[in-house]
Design an enzyme around this catalytic site. Structure first.
Site, mmCIF file in Angstrom:
data_model
loop_
_atom_site.group_PDB
_atom_site.id
_atom_site.type_symbol
_atom_site.label_atom_id
_atom_site.label_comp_id
_atom_site.label_asym_id
_atom_site.label_seq_id
_atom_site.Cartn_x
_atom_site.Cartn_y
_atom_site.Cartn_z
ATOM 1 C CD GLU A 50 -3.784 10.743 3.190
ATOM 2 O OE1 GLU A 50 -4.890 11.451 3.776
ATOM 3 O OE2 GLU A 50 -3.571 9.638 3.279
ATOM 4 C CG HIS A 108 12.004 -10.965 -9.040
ATOM 5 N ND1 HIS A 108 12.789 -11.866 -9.528
ATOM 6 C CD2 HIS A 108 12.239 -10.715 -7.831
ATOM 7 C CE1 HIS A 108 13.739 -12.251 -8.462
ATOM 8 N NE2 HIS A 108 13.345 -11.680 -7.425
ATOM 9 C CE LYS A 168 -12.926 8.655 3.551
ATOM 10 N NZ LYS A 168 -12.401 8.907 4.982
#
Ligand code: F6R
Length: 335
Positions: free
Chosen positions: A223, A239, A330
């Site tokens: 950001e 892993h 948004k």
């Protein structure tokens, strides 16, 4: 979207981080809960982005200490277990984040023990309408710049519900003192880190027990510095992701964050991982926390990461404050 007139510079907000924590302690201490605590069987901490990171920091602090399960939620939907015996803390800085508003409504329908943390917005209105406890934090900041206020409120809610004691208050005051003493050195270290990252993409590795710190570093690089990057925890990345380190890659800068509290097997893993990764990239940076307690170490590293993101934004000539693309998203969702 207007940004520059709306907010001060990110540099100022980062500079004020220690004072924000002190301010957050004041907000929490001054708040009188309307509702008596009930015994809860589990806890859900809901919030996204800059309003979700506080939940991660607190979860890393409490999950080995407390006797009830705690889960974070960054979604529209509540887990099935949430009922009247669940403490749900809904955190949205603006109070207008739709996922968190959905969680609030659903938790309210399920008669969960609800508490809100916000500067206002729709969540503030809904909390008032439903007579829900609301710890109000100061407005007019970018949400991610207010984390010093917001995570502290979660601790006060947990204290009210008898989940934790009040030892966090002194721990946080001590952590603030450490940040103030070391602030200039932190900035200098951040500048050194950024000189080494240069134009590379940051990859952050950390012990599972302070995963929140690596998440905060990545979020702030995203950001503030407007750059992609990722974080992984050890042992899990041993892993899978480790296998991806095969070719020479000079586009990545690898940061190992050390709290100094790692379990001995994790320390050994860090050493082996570093020796493998160093064969494939030339920028591998060890970053060490200062301090003694969880909060001293974690907040030290967070402030160091925040400053690194600021200096990287300068290096990349980008405006650290603006998040136009999040606003666009948004807004588009509302159309
Ligand atoms: C913007 C930021 C974002 C927001 C997120 C949720 O500074 O950090 O990550 O925090 O979009 O919005 P709020 O915090 O208002 O619920």
């Amino acid at each position: 979207m207007i940004y520059m007139s709306e907010y001060r510079t990110m540099r100022e907000y980062i500079e004020e981080f220690p004072q924000h924590i002190t301010g957050g302690l004041q907000v929490g201490a001054d708040y009188t809960f309307k509702h008596k605590p009930t015994a809860v069987k589990n806890i859900l901490l809901a919030g996204l982005g800059g309003s979700g990171i506080g939940a991660e920091i607190v979860t890393n602090y409490i999950d080995k200490k407390i006797s009830v399960p705690v889960l974070t939620c960054k979604d529209y939907f509540l887990p099935g277990f949430v009922d009247q015996d669940t403490l749900v803390i809904a955190c949205s800085y603006s109070g207008n984040t739709e996922e968190t508003l959905y969680i609030f409504e659903e938790a309210s329908k399920r008669n969960a023990q609800l508490v809100c943390i916000t500067s206002g917005g729709k969540l503030g209105i809904a909390a008032a309408q439903k007579d829900v406890d609301l710890l109000q934090i100061p407005g007019a900041m970018p949400p991610r710049a207010c984390v010093g206020y917001s995570f502290v409120q979660i601790l006060f809610v947990l204290k009210h519900y008898g989940i934790i004691g009040d030892e966090f208050v002194n721990e946080l005051h001590a952590a603030v003192a450490l940040l103030e003493q070391t602030h200039e050195a932190i900035k200098a270290e951040a500048r050194d880190i950024v000189a080494r990252i240069d134009n590379r993409m940051p990859v952050i590795y950390v012990d599972q027990h302070i995963a929140s710190v690596a998440t905060r570093w990545r979020q702030q690089f995203n950001e503030n510095s407007k750059i992609l990057g990722w974080e992984r925890v050890i042992p899990e990345m041993n892993h899978n992701e480790l296998v991806g380190w095969r070719d020479q890659n000079e586009q990545l800068a690898v940061l190992f964050l050390h709290s100094g509290d790692e379990y001995e097997r994790i320390i050994k893993r860090f050493q082996i991982n570093k020796s493998i990764i160093e064969q494939h990239t030339s920028v591998v940076i060890d970053v060490y926390a200062k301090g003694n307690t969880y909060f001293e170490k974690v907040l030290y590293l967070i402030l160091l990461g925040d400053w690194s993101s600021w200096y990287l934004s300068e290096h990349r000539h980008v405006d650290a404050v603006e998040v136009k693309v999040i606003d666009y998203l948004k807004k588009s969702l509302c159309e």
